[in-house]
Design a protein around this motif. Structure first.
Motif, short mmCIF file in Angstrom:
data_model
loop_
_atom_site.label_atom_id
_atom_site.label_comp_id
_atom_site.label_asym_id
_atom_site.label_seq_id
_atom_site.Cartn_x
_atom_site.Cartn_y
_atom_site.Cartn_z
N PRO A 7 32.21 30.63 37.80
CA PRO A 7 31.20 31.03 39.00
C PRO A 7 31.95 32.26 39.70
O PRO A 7 30.57 33.16 40.58
N TYR A 8 32.66 32.42 39.76
CA TYR A 8 33.43 33.09 40.71
C TYR A 8 34.40 34.55 40.28
O TYR A 8 34.93 35.30 40.53
N ALA A 9 34.21 33.76 38.33
CA ALA A 9 34.23 35.38 37.76
C ALA A 9 34.31 36.41 37.76
O ALA A 9 32.44 36.85 38.47
N GLU A 10 34.95 38.09 37.83
CA GLU A 10 35.26 38.88 38.39
C GLU A 10 34.30 39.45 37.56
O GLU A 10 34.09 40.92 37.89
N SER A 11 34.36 39.08 36.12
CA SER A 11 33.79 40.02 34.53
C SER A 11 33.31 38.79 33.69
O SER A 11 33.21 37.71 33.98
N GLY A 12 32.27 39.88 32.66
CA GLY A 12 31.99 38.55 31.44
C GLY A 12 31.04 38.41 31.52
O GLY A 12 29.62 37.92 30.61
N ARG A 13 29.75 39.66 32.30
CA ARG A 13 28.24 38.65 32.51
C ARG A 13 27.18 40.43 31.87
O ARG A 13 26.63 39.79 31.80
#
Length: 144
Positions: A106-112
């Motif tokens: 939920p706090y990742a800044e990339s990968g979406r």
């Protein structure tokens, strides 16, 4: 004098195929230009631009970040057939790195990026080859 009026039935011709393709540098600037060119061409063709621009932005950013090989460009291709379907293709020269949708925290800044493509596109996939290339494609139905 008897006049006979003959009505000629017009046969419907298939809609022309529209195509646009360009080579771009695998950089953030090249990714931005891919999005801008997509918006410009689809606008000129009288087609909706927003969803396609988002898809191109994600695929081009992936090509710049993960498909980059120094000195080799990526290719953006837009094709509209029968005015019913837009096909977006991005080809890069990192066929050894196939894209896989990720499940970032939920706090990742990339990968979406691919999750966004999956949500916006009606269909998407990857075509391998010819070596060393791969093509990530997405299709949008233009007719509801």
């Amino acid at each position: 004098m008897n006049r006979e009026i003959t009505r000629t039935e017009l046969t419907e011709l298939p809609a022309p195929t529209r195509e646009f393709a360009v080579q771009l540098s695998p950089t953030r600037r090249g990714a931005r230009l891919a999005r801008l060119l997509t918006t410009a061409h689809l606008g000129d063709w009288g087609l909706p631009t927003e969803t396609a621009a988002h898809i191109v932005a994600e695929l081009a950013a992936n090509a710049a970040a993960h498909g980059r090989v120094p000195g080799r460009d990526f290719r953006l291709s837009l094709t509209v057939r029968d005015r019913s379907r837009l096909r977006i293709e991005l080809t890069d020269t990192r066929g050894d790195r196939l894209p896989v949708p990720d499940s970032p925290g939920p706090y990742a800044e990339s990968g979406r990026g691919l999750l966004i493509v999956e949500a916006l596109a009606d269909r998407w996939g990857v075509v391998e080859g010819p070596v060393p290339r791969k093509t990530v494609w997405a299709e949008l139905d233009l007719v509801p």
